[in-house]
Every structure is written in structure tokens, then in C-alpha cells.
Design a protein around this motif. Structure first.
Motif, PDB file in Angstrom:
ATOM      1  N   LEU A  78      -8.113   2.325  -9.874  1.00 50.18           N
ATOM      2  CA  LEU A  78      -8.054   3.640  -9.235  1.00 50.18           C
ATOM      3  C   LEU A  78      -6.604   4.095  -9.092  1.00 50.18           C
ATOM      4  O   LEU A  78      -6.269   5.246  -9.371  1.00 50.18           O
ATOM      5  N   GLY A  79      -5.760   3.168  -8.655  1.00 48.55           N
ATOM      6  CA  GLY A  79      -4.354   3.501  -8.477  1.00 48.55           C
ATOM      7  C   GLY A  79      -3.703   3.959  -9.771  1.00 48.55           C
ATOM      8  O   GLY A  79      -2.926   4.922  -9.778  1.00 48.55           O
ATOM      9  N   LYS A  80      -4.018   3.284 -10.879  1.00 52.18           N
ATOM     10  CA  LYS A  80      -3.449   3.651 -12.176  1.00 52.18           C
ATOM     11  C   LYS A  80      -3.923   5.033 -12.617  1.00 52.18           C
ATOM     12  O   LYS A  80      -3.242   5.717 -13.390  1.00 52.18           O
ATOM     13  N   ALA A  81      -5.105   5.425 -12.113  1.00 58.03           N
ATOM     14  CA  ALA A  81      -5.643   6.741 -12.450  1.00 58.03           C
ATOM     15  C   ALA A  81      -5.174   7.805 -11.456  1.00 58.03           C
ATOM     16  O   ALA A  81      -5.605   8.959 -11.539  1.00 58.03           O
ATOM     17  N   GLY A  82      -4.315   7.410 -10.517  1.00 53.49           N
ATOM     18  CA  GLY A  82      -3.807   8.353  -9.528  1.00 53.49           C
ATOM     19  C   GLY A  82      -4.788   8.660  -8.418  1.00 53.49           C
ATOM     20  O   GLY A  82      -4.684   9.703  -7.765  1.00 53.49           O
ATOM     21  N   ILE A  83      -5.739   7.755  -8.198  1.00 50.14           N
ATOM     22  CA  ILE A  83      -6.772   7.955  -7.179  1.00 50.14           C
ATOM     23  C   ILE A  83      -6.551   6.977  -6.023  1.00 50.14           C
ATOM     24  O   ILE A  83      -6.395   5.772  -6.246  1.00 50.14           O
ATOM     25  N   ASN A  84      -6.525   7.484  -4.824  1.00 52.74           N
ATOM     26  CA  ASN A  84      -6.361   6.642  -3.641  1.00 52.74           C
ATOM     27  C   ASN A  84      -7.677   5.952  -3.291  1.00 52.74           C
ATOM     28  O   ASN A  84      -8.766   6.414  -3.660  1.00 52.74           O
ATOM     29  N   SER A  85      -7.579   4.851  -2.547  1.00 50.29           N
ATOM     30  CA  SER A  85      -8.769   4.130  -2.108  1.00 50.29           C
ATOM     31  C   SER A  85      -8.601   3.681  -0.668  1.00 50.29           C
ATOM     32  O   SER A  85      -7.481   3.519  -0.177  1.00 50.29           O
ATOM     33  N   PHE A  86      -9.732   3.484   0.004  1.00 51.62           N
ATOM     34  CA  PHE A  86      -9.710   3.108   1.420  1.00 51.62           C
ATOM     35  C   PHE A  86     -10.916   2.234   1.717  1.00 51.62           C
ATOM     36  O   PHE A  86     -12.032   2.524   1.268  1.00 51.62           O
ATOM     37  N   VAL A  87     -10.696   1.159   2.479  1.00 52.98           N
ATOM     38  CA  VAL A  87     -11.766   0.286   2.952  1.00 52.98           C
ATOM     39  C   VAL A  87     -11.736   0.291   4.474  1.00 52.98           C
ATOM     40  O   VAL A  87     -10.656   0.278   5.073  1.00 52.98           O
ATOM     41  N   SER A  88     -12.909   0.335   5.093  1.00 49.85           N
ATOM     42  CA  SER A  88     -12.971   0.253   6.551  1.00 49.85           C
ATOM     43  C   SER A  88     -12.087  -0.906   7.016  1.00 49.85           C
ATOM     44  O   SER A  88     -12.267  -2.039   6.570  1.00 49.85           O
ATOM     45  N   PRO A  89     -11.115  -0.656   7.898  1.00 53.82           N
ATOM     46  CA  PRO A  89     -10.076  -1.644   8.231  1.00 53.82           C
ATOM     47  C   PRO A  89     -10.581  -3.040   8.573  1.00 53.82           C
ATOM     48  O   PRO A  89     -10.047  -4.032   8.086  1.00 53.82           O
ATOM     49  N   SER A  90     -11.632  -3.120   9.376  1.00 50.48           N
ATOM     50  CA  SER A  90     -12.097  -4.449   9.792  1.00 50.48           C
ATOM     51  C   SER A  90     -12.947  -5.130   8.730  1.00 50.48           C
ATOM     52  O   SER A  90     -13.361  -6.278   8.900  1.00 50.48           O
ATOM     53  N   ASN A  91     -13.215  -4.446   7.607  1.00 46.14           N
ATOM     54  CA  ASN A  91     -14.046  -5.020   6.548  1.00 46.14           C
ATOM     55  C   ASN A  91     -13.262  -5.343   5.285  1.00 46.14           C
ATOM     56  O   ASN A  91     -13.845  -5.563   4.218  1.00 46.14           O
ATOM     57  N   CYS A  92     -11.935  -5.377   5.385  1.00 46.91           N
ATOM     58  CA  CYS A  92     -11.120  -5.624   4.190  1.00 46.91           C
ATOM     59  C   CYS A  92     -11.298  -7.037   3.633  1.00 46.91           C
ATOM     60  O   CYS A  92     -11.003  -7.281   2.464  1.00 46.91           O
ATOM     61  N   ALA A  93     -11.764  -7.960   4.445  1.00 48.39           N
ATOM     62  CA  ALA A  93     -12.003  -9.326   3.957  1.00 48.39           C
ATOM     63  C   ALA A  93     -13.409  -9.499   3.406  1.00 48.39           C
ATOM     64  O   ALA A  93     -13.686 -10.460   2.687  1.00 48.39           O
ATOM     65  N   ASN A  94     -14.294  -8.571   3.740  1.00 50.97           N
ATOM     66  CA  ASN A  94     -15.695  -8.684   3.353  1.00 50.97           C
ATOM     67  C   ASN A  94     -15.846  -8.359   1.868  1.00 50.97           C
ATOM     68  O   ASN A  94     -15.717  -7.212   1.453  1.00 50.97           O
ATOM     69  N   GLY A  95     -16.104  -9.376   1.077  1.00 50.53           N
ATOM     70  CA  GLY A  95     -16.262  -9.193  -0.355  1.00 50.53           C
ATOM     71  C   GLY A  95     -14.972  -9.306  -1.137  1.00 50.53           C
ATOM     72  O   GLY A  95     -14.980  -9.156  -2.360  1.00 50.53           O
ATOM     73  N   ALA A  96     -13.863  -9.586  -0.475  1.00 52.44           N
ATOM     74  CA  ALA A  96     -12.578  -9.731  -1.157  1.00 52.44           C
ATOM     75  C   ALA A  96     -12.463 -11.122  -1.766  1.00 52.44           C
ATOM     76  O   ALA A  96     -12.837 -12.122  -1.137  1.00 52.44           O
ATOM     77  N   ALA A  97     -11.939 -11.209  -2.991  1.00 54.26           N
ATOM     78  CA  ALA A  97     -11.800 -12.500  -3.671  1.00 54.26           C
ATOM     79  C   ALA A  97     -10.774 -13.378  -2.975  1.00 54.26           C
ATOM     80  O   ALA A  97     -10.994 -14.577  -2.786  1.00 54.26           O
TER      81      ALA A  97
END
Length: 278
Positions: A78-97
Motif C-alpha cells: 500500500l505504501g509503495k502505491a501511495g496509500i496510507n494504512s491504519f490498524v486499530s491501535p490495540s490490535n496491531c499484534a493480532n495477526g502480525a507475523a
């Protein structure tokens, strides 16, 4: 975003929920454009469809929503395409590798305050900080108006029967840990399965529920035709040893039990049931 009055910024929504603790919410969600999105077999939006929307911002409720292994688009792409992204702050670990330690800690400590953090961050993103502050203030006032609990905490079971069926479980989906424990504690109860990990909760079986000492049953509503009374009667019949089964003490919640703007509603509904059981 609806609570902050910025739903007009949504060009495509893949989230759906057929029942709400706010009577107006279901219709307001239905009115949001879907952008013709079609979820893949993992119930995620394929990367091609995301790019096809030409968005300025992509929001996911969990980090796993940006996992290319399930057909989603990554935040780097997304970043390379110039698109911003956002994850609910307290869920940034949920599903993260490989979640950062601070994200793992935030996920473990999810609470009603996490909902306020989310509202405030969205307020900054959409430049409606005043609306966000007002929404948080109104929620805090509603929480402060809930009567103090009476006596010792009651043991509360939060169970979503139709969600359990959808997940292929033989028991209802049981909610515990993080914000779920916090909501129940604020209501004057203690979660009968509090503090367990997501994996431990998914592994619960009939024997585990039978051994629980449940004073108050909270039925989670997930589908539009979910019937709280019917679900409660079925569980009371299946687990007659529960104190809640003998007193027929239950209440129901739906989206107010999740991260979001309606947590005070869940606290009030569970508090009323806990007080009735005292």
C-alpha cells in the motif's frame, strides 16, 4: 467512523454486522457503500480489489487484515502505491507475523480505554478531534452513571452461540481476556473464563463449560435472527448446575462488547444483570 460522523469518507466497506445494541446502527451500516467488494475464502478483501478502489487510506480492525498469505494486500504494498494504512491501535499484534513487544503488550491490555484511544486516533486522522473528544466524554459520563456493584463479584459467562456454530465449534464462542474482562469487571462481575488466550478460548469444550460456576449468562448476538431468550433457555437446560440456570439470570449484548463507541452500553446491561443476581 459513524460515531464520529465521518462515514461519508468510506468508499468501500467489507465489515457487516446484522445486529447492534444501537437500534439505528444496523441501517446506518447498510447505507455505507460496499464498493462491490467480494471477500475471498479467508473472508478478506483481495489485494486487486483494494487497489481498484484507489483509496487514500485503508483501515483494518486487525493486523491480519494486511497479510498477503490470506490474499490481502500488505501495508508495504500500500505504501509503495501511495496509500496510507491504519490498524486499530490495540490490535496491531493480532495477526502480525512478528509483532513489536509494545504491540503485544497493548493487545494483552485491551480495555475500554482502548476504545477511547481508537476514537481519538480516528479523530486526528479525519480532523474531527472535537467530535472524538465529545464521544469519549459522553461514554465516560455513561460509565460513571452506572450504579456501583453490590456485594462480591458475580461470575459471568459471555457466550456467542451462533458465532460458535459459524466457527464449527460444539459450544458457543466464549469471550475472555482484554476488553471483555474489563467490561465485565466494570459491571461488577468477574469473567468465568477471564485471562485466557484466544487459542485457549477456542479450545473450550462442553466439559469446561459444565465445570464453570456461572452466576450470570451473557448471550452475544451475532446474526439478525439470533434469539437471546431461546439461546439462554438452551444453555440453561444443557447446564442446569449453573447458579444462573436456577435463577434464569441472563442478558444480551452484541456490538457493544467489542472495541468501539458502545462499550458503556455493554457495561450497563451486564451491570443490571449482575445486580439482579446479587
Amino acid at each position: 467512523m459513524i460515531a464520529l460522523g465521518v462515514e461519508g469518507s468510506i468508499v468501500a466497506n467489507s465489515q457487516s454486522y446484522g445486529v447492534s445494541d444501537d437500534p439505528a446502527m444496523v441501517e446506518r451500516i447498510k447505507a455505507i457503500p460496499t464498493g462491490g467488494l467480494k471477500l475471498n475464502r479467508n473472508f478478506e478483501v483481495p489485494r486487486e480489489q483494494v487497489i481498484g478502489q484507489s483509496p487514500d487510506l485503508v483501515i483494518s480492525t486487525w493486523a491480519g487484515g494486511f497479510d498477503d498469505k490470506i490474499g490481502s494486500i500488505t501495508r508495504d504494498e500500500l505504501g509503495k502505491a501511495g496509500i496510507n494504512s491504519f490498524v486499530s491501535p490495540s490490535n496491531c499484534a493480532n495477526g502480525a507475523a512478528s509483532p513489536r513487544p509494545q504491540d503485544t503488550a497493548a493487545y494483552a491490555k485491551r480495555s475500554v480505554e482502548s476504545s477511547f484511544e481508537l476514537l481519538n486516533q480516528l479523530g486526528v486522522i479525519f480532523d474531527v478531534q472535537g467530535r472524538a473528544a465529545q464521544a469519549v466524554q459522553e461514554s465516560r459520563r455513561a460509565l460513571a452513571a452506572i450504579p456501583a456493584p453490590i456485594g462480591a463479584p458475580k461470575r459471568v459467562l459471555a457466550a456467542y452461540p451462533s458465532m460458535g456454530s459459524a466457527m464449527g465449534l460444539k459450544v458457543p464462542a466464549v469471550f475472555g481476556g482484554g476488553i471483555f474482562d474489563d467490561i465485565i469487571t466494570r459491571a461488577g462481575g468477574v469473567n468465568a473464563f477471564g485471562g485466557l488466550t484466544d487459542q485457549q478460548l477456542t479450545a473450550l469444550n462442553v466439559e469446561a463449560l459444565a465445570a464453570a460456576n456461572v452466576d450470570v449468562l451473557v448471550i452475544g448476538l451475532y446474526q439478525p435472527d439470533d434469539d437471546a431468550k431461546k439461546f439462554a433457555e438452551q444453555l440453561f437446560a444443557q447446564y442446569p448446575q449453573w447458579p444462573a440456570s436456577r435463577t434464569k439470570t441472563y442478558t444480551s449484548v452484541s456490538d457493544s462488547f467489542y472495541l468501539g463507541p458502545l462499550n458503556a452500553v455493554a457495561v450497563k446491561k451486564i451491570s443490571d444483570a449482575v445486580r439482579a443476581a446479587s
